[in-house]
Design a protein around this motif. Structure first.
Motif, PDB file in Angstrom:
ATOM      1  N   TRP A 104      11.284 -17.299  28.896  1.00 25.73           N
ATOM      2  CA  TRP A 104      12.984 -16.970  29.473  1.00 25.73           C
ATOM      3  C   TRP A 104      13.444 -18.598  30.769  1.00 25.73           C
ATOM      4  O   TRP A 104      15.126 -18.300  30.292  1.00 25.73           O
ATOM      5  CB  TRP A 104      13.463 -15.337  30.463  1.00 25.73           C
ATOM      6  N   ARG A 163       5.983 -14.554  28.840  1.00 20.02           N
ATOM      7  CA  ARG A 163       7.511 -13.900  28.126  1.00 20.02           C
ATOM      8  C   ARG A 163       8.402 -14.993  29.770  1.00 20.02           C
ATOM      9  O   ARG A 163      10.040 -15.023  29.819  1.00 20.02           O
ATOM     10  CB  ARG A 163       7.970 -13.383  28.098  1.00 20.02           C
ATOM     11  N   GLU A 221      16.279  -7.537  23.117  1.00 17.12           N
ATOM     12  CA  GLU A 221      15.390  -7.988  24.444  1.00 17.12           C
ATOM     13  C   GLU A 221      16.607  -9.195  24.818  1.00 17.12           C
ATOM     14  O   GLU A 221      16.994  -9.919  26.097  1.00 17.12           O
ATOM     15  CB  GLU A 221      14.698  -9.587  23.564  1.00 17.12           C
ATOM     16  N   LEU A 222      17.147 -10.139  23.365  1.00 11.14           N
ATOM     17  CA  LEU A 222      17.703 -11.203  23.690  1.00 11.14           C
ATOM     18  C   LEU A 222      19.479 -10.777  24.456  1.00 11.14           C
ATOM     19  O   LEU A 222      19.468 -11.368  26.351  1.00 11.14           O
ATOM     20  CB  LEU A 222      18.148 -11.888  22.726  1.00 11.14           C
ATOM     21  N   PHE A 243      18.982  -9.984  28.543  1.00 12.69           N
ATOM     22  CA  PHE A 243      18.757 -10.824  29.477  1.00 12.69           C
ATOM     23  C   PHE A 243      19.879 -11.568  29.188  1.00 12.69           C
ATOM     24  O   PHE A 243      20.127 -12.080  30.804  1.00 12.69           O
ATOM     25  CB  PHE A 243      17.122 -11.492  28.857  1.00 12.69           C
ATOM     26  N   TRP A 273       8.976 -17.704  20.075  1.00 17.15           N
ATOM     27  CA  TRP A 273       8.281 -15.799  21.309  1.00 17.15           C
ATOM     28  C   TRP A 273       7.405 -15.464  21.642  1.00 17.15           C
ATOM     29  O   TRP A 273       6.547 -15.627  20.268  1.00 17.15           O
ATOM     30  CB  TRP A 273       9.629 -14.829  20.208  1.00 17.15           C
ATOM     31  N   ARG A 289      16.746 -19.625  30.642  1.00 21.39           N
ATOM     32  CA  ARG A 289      18.135 -19.883  31.887  1.00 21.39           C
ATOM     33  C   ARG A 289      18.838 -21.642  31.859  1.00 21.39           C
ATOM     34  O   ARG A 289      19.520 -21.987  31.968  1.00 21.39           O
ATOM     35  CB  ARG A 289      17.718 -19.106  32.829  1.00 21.39           C
TER      36      ARG A 289
END
Length: 849
Positions: free
Chosen positions: A774, A770, A659-660, A663, A763, A778
């Motif tokens: 994110w 989600r 996931e991390l 991204f 999370w 960012r």
């Protein structure tokens, strides 16, 4: 407020008729083009630029010497012309040939000596008086003035038939100016005056009376004489002059203006007039000279009803007060007025008096007047205004024996109701009481006539109307204006009250219950008060709107807000407040219901949409963006090779790799992974220190497994230490799973402190949330950052450096993963940090993977 005034009789009635006649001529129009006032302009001739539609023209008190036809011929609608107090020497009535509507002509007080006659038929008012005519200015054409009401003439001598041309006219007012009358020794002239209701003779103001004329009048109702100067020698000449005039049975009114006489001559004049038909005698501006001695006066049967003397000047200083006052107190008439005099007292009649009206305005009377007086049993009206009265209780006691007294006026004195003497006694018949303009206080309501109907208390010092007052059940009109009252009085003690005047007080928020308790109110004047436009006033304004506008005097102009300043000057009729802001119960219920609805709405949003999570994440994103913008770019990129350094437990590696990392790399964020970036052969501590220093931020993936890893705690400790020294915000905490506080070891106090003070990103298990998660990740990075290229040589640290610090080479725990974070520290700071971490490692047991 009802007021009782002495009625105007006789001469005043006829004067009023003349005034009304003149007024009807003057009041044609209020427009400036119809009425022209050019008096006191120092004009020497009639202006040529007058409007042709002029109806009223005032040219008095100028310097005009002549009047020509061309001056006024174009004023065809002229009705009133005033030319008094000029310098006109001759008058030709032919100049009015084209002024057929002229009704009022005043050329008095000029220099006229002759006139030229011309047929004129429209005059109602013609004044030629106070001019130096040698004979009466009379034209036979005056006989055609059938509508003539007022005629003023001057002369220095008489002939019996001088007034024959107007003998058939019925005048209301004839004025004869005899100031220049010339008296021939031992010669008596005669003058026949046939028909006039009022005859006014004006004599020389500074000469002793010496006129010897026999005047006969057929229909005379009022006789006025001005400028009478008498002494003991010519007193008989004056009464002889009056003999023929006073024989007319229709003569009811006799007025003397500006009379100077001795006391004895005045008594003789009264005695002469007493048996005559005159009913009303008025003397204005009386001066008494020489001496005041006791004289004999016979009060025989008389037709005289009223004697009025106004403004007496006494030039005698030593005299018997009894002699002076007895003459007036014993008069057998109904009405007596003596005002504006230096009289300090008035005696009580010795026998039951015929007085029904006594007016002693503006004298110097004290509280002793009429005390213990039982002979004024017929007195109905007593006026003692503008005197020296002080004690209200003595005034009440004064009226005790006035069994018929209905009206009492003691206004404009110094009456004080606090001078209590234990006695409060009034004539029970008093219906009208005027106590205005004194120094009365609230206690006045404890001592008032029990049957008073009209009570005037305006302009006193009343602050409130006490509750324990005597009941005035017959009171109908109450005037308490210009006091210091703060509220409208109720009608508990005034059950018959119908008129209330309470303007110019301190009433700020009058009670709305007034209209309920005072059901009989037909008129209330409460304007010009300092109204407080707040909720308390709302009901009062509402009540006013429900009653007739004729009931509220002065509405709405006199009713304006005084407070608050934002509403000052606003008319009460424009003052509005919502029921919600004025009703406490309604306001409380509304707020309560609103709060319940809001709480229910928030609860629903929290349960259904998980709103707090969204708000918290949005706040974190905003704060992160703000902090990132505030850090100078050049400060960040001095020796950075990575955007982020990641620390996590091996048990959470699946989430990190699946996931991390995908991204971050998709967003072009360069991350440091120990698998590909740590330098083999170097100790774990040295790799951690070097790569955290070369990273912008440090990301820690928190979970129950994370807190069980000692290496993860060391990585967090050093990252926090770097934050402390560099002053940057380089930690990003991601809560992968909830961490119960009881599973965190007590020795990891740094971890507990960070989790308690710093904001972390949780999370979300729901996929719909989600995207915001994110976005917050960012926002934490500055993508404009320029990273330096990786140089393996810079990462190499000799093992001897650690040995000098007393550290053994440590192996990296495979269950811990690292990711570089942004740190803007110097090599010096890095060395300090390495020393502290090394010290920490030495002080604990040796760690192995």
């Amino acid at each position: 407020m009802t007021q009782n005034k002495e009625p105007a009789f006789g001469c005043f009635y006829f004067v009023c008729i003349i005034a009304l006649t003149v007024g009807s001529i003057i009041q044609f129009s209020d427009e400036a083009e119809f009425a022209i006032d050019m008096s006191r302009k120092r004009l020497t001739h009639v202006p040529k630029d007058l409007p042709s539609r002029t109806e009223i023209l005032d040219l008095s008190q100028n310097d005009i010497a002549d009047l020509r036809m061309s001056d006024i011929s174009f004023l065809s609608g002229l009705k009133v012309l005033r030319l008094s107090h000029n310098r006109i020497e001759s008058l030709d009535f032919n100049v009015f040939k084209f002024n057929q509507d002229l009704e009022y002509l005043d050329v008095s007080h000029n220099w006229l000596q002759n006139i030229s006659c011309y047929p004129v038929v429209s005059f109602r008012h013609l004044d030629l008086s106070f001019n130096p005519f040698h004979a009466l200015p009379m034209c036979k054409e005056f006989g055609n003035l059938t509508q003539l009401n007022f005629l003023g003439l001057s002369t220095t001598k008489f002939q019996q038939l001088d007034l024959l041309p107007i003998a058939h006219l019925h005048l209301n007012y004839l004025l004869l100016d005899l100031a220049g009358y010339y008296v021939k020794e031992m010669e008596v002239e005669s003058l026949q005056i046939l028909n006039t209701k009022t005859l006014h003779l004006v004599f020389h103001p500074n000469s002793l009376f010496s006129v010897k004329v026999n005047m006969s009048v057929n229909t005379l109702g009022c006789l006025q004489l001005s400028n009478i100067k008498l002494n003991d020698d010519n007193c008989q000449l004056f009464t002889k002059f009056l003999l023929e005039l006073t024989r007319v049975p229709s003569l009811l009114n006799f007025t003397l203006n500006h009379m100077e006489t001795t006391w004895q001559c005045l008594i003789r004049f009264f005695q002469f007039l007493w048996p005559r038909s005159v009913e009303y005698l008025n003397i204005y501006n009386l001066t008494i000279t020489e001496s005041i001695d006791e004289g004999y006066f016979t009060y025989s049967k008389t037709a005289l009803k009223a004697l009025s003397i106004e403004h007496i000047t006494n030039q005698v200083f030593l005299f018997s007060q009894t002699t002076l006052y007895t003459v007036f107190s014993e008069m057998n008439i109904m009405r007596l007025t003596i005002s504006d005099t230096p009289f300090i007292h008035m005696l009580c009649p010795r026998v039951p008096s015929t007085f029904r009206f006594l007016n002693f305005t503006q004298n110097v009377f004290t509280d002793s007047v009429f005390q213990n007086c039982s002979t004024l049993i017929r007195l109905e009206t007593l006026i003692l205004k503008k005197n020296g009265l002080k004690n209200l209780f003595k005034v009440g006691l004064m009226t005790k024996n006035m069994l018929s007294l209905e009206t009492l006026d003691v206004s404009w004195n110094s009456l004080d109701s606090n001078m209590y003497e234990g006695i409060c006694s009034w004539a029970e018949t008093i219906a009208v009481l005027n106590l205005s303009s004194n120094v009365l206080t609230d206690s006045v309501f404890r001592c008032l006539p029990p049957r008073v109907k009209v009570l005037d208390l305006h302009n006193n010092r009343i602050k409130s109307i006490p509750k324990g007052i005597m009941k005035l059940e017959t009171l109908q009109e109450l005037n308490v204006a210009s006091n210091s009252l703060t509220d409208l009085p109720g009608c508990g003690a005034f059950s018959s009250l119908s008129v209330l005047v309470i303007d110019h007080n301190s009433v700020s928020h009058p009670s709305a219950d007034f209209f309920q308790t005072c059901q009989k109110i037909s008129s209330i004047a409460a304007g010009n008060n300092p109204f407080r436009c707040t909720c308390e006033l709302r009901e009062f304004v509402k009540k006013i709107g429900q009653v007739s506008r004729e009931v509220v005097e002065g509405w709405p102009d006199s009713y304006k807000c005084d407070y608050p300043d934002s509403s000052k000057g606003t008319p009460l009729q424009d003052f509005h407040m919502s029921p919600l802001s004025c009703n406490t119960v309604l306001l409380t219920v509304t707020i309560g219901v609103t709060m319940l609805v809001l709480a229910a709405t928030v609860a629903f949003l929290c349960l259904y949409f998980d709103l707090p999570w969204y708000l918290r994440m949005l706040y974190q994103w905003t704060q992160t963006r703000r902090r990132a913008r505030n850090i100078p770019l050049e400060e960040l990129q001095r020796n950075l090779q990575f955007h982020a350094f990641v620390s996590y437990s091996e048990y959470d590696s699946a989430w990190v790799k699946n996931e991390l990392v995908p991204f971050l790399e998709k967003e072009d964020i360069k991350i440091c992974l120990h698998e590909r970036n740590f330098v083999p052969g170097k100790s774990i501590v040295e790799n951690i220190i070097n790569f955290i220093e070369k990273s912008h931020k440090s990301i820690f993936v928190l979970s129950p497994h994370f807190v069980q890893s000692e290496w993860c705690h060391y990585e967090l400790y050093f990252a926090h230490h770097n934050l402390f020294h560099e002053g940057s915000d380089n930690l990003i905490l991601i809560l992968l799973e909830p961490i119960p506080q009881d599973i965190i070891p007590s020795k990891y106090h740094k971890l507990k402190a960070l989790m308690a003070k710093r904001t972390y990103l949780a999370w979300p298990t729901e996929k719909s949330k989600r995207g915001l998660f994110w976005a917050n990740i960012r926002a934490a990075f500055n993508m404009k950052l320029t990273l330096v290229a990786e140089n393996d040589e810079t990462l190499k640290r000799p093992q001897s450096e650690l040995a000098e610090l007393g550290l053994k080479p440590l192996k990296h725990e495979p269950s811990s993963t690292f990711h570089p974070s942004f740190v803007s520290g110097s090599i010096h700071h890095g060395r300090k940090a390495r020393q502290q971490v090394a010290g920490m490692a030495i002080g604990s047991k040796e760690l192995t993977s």
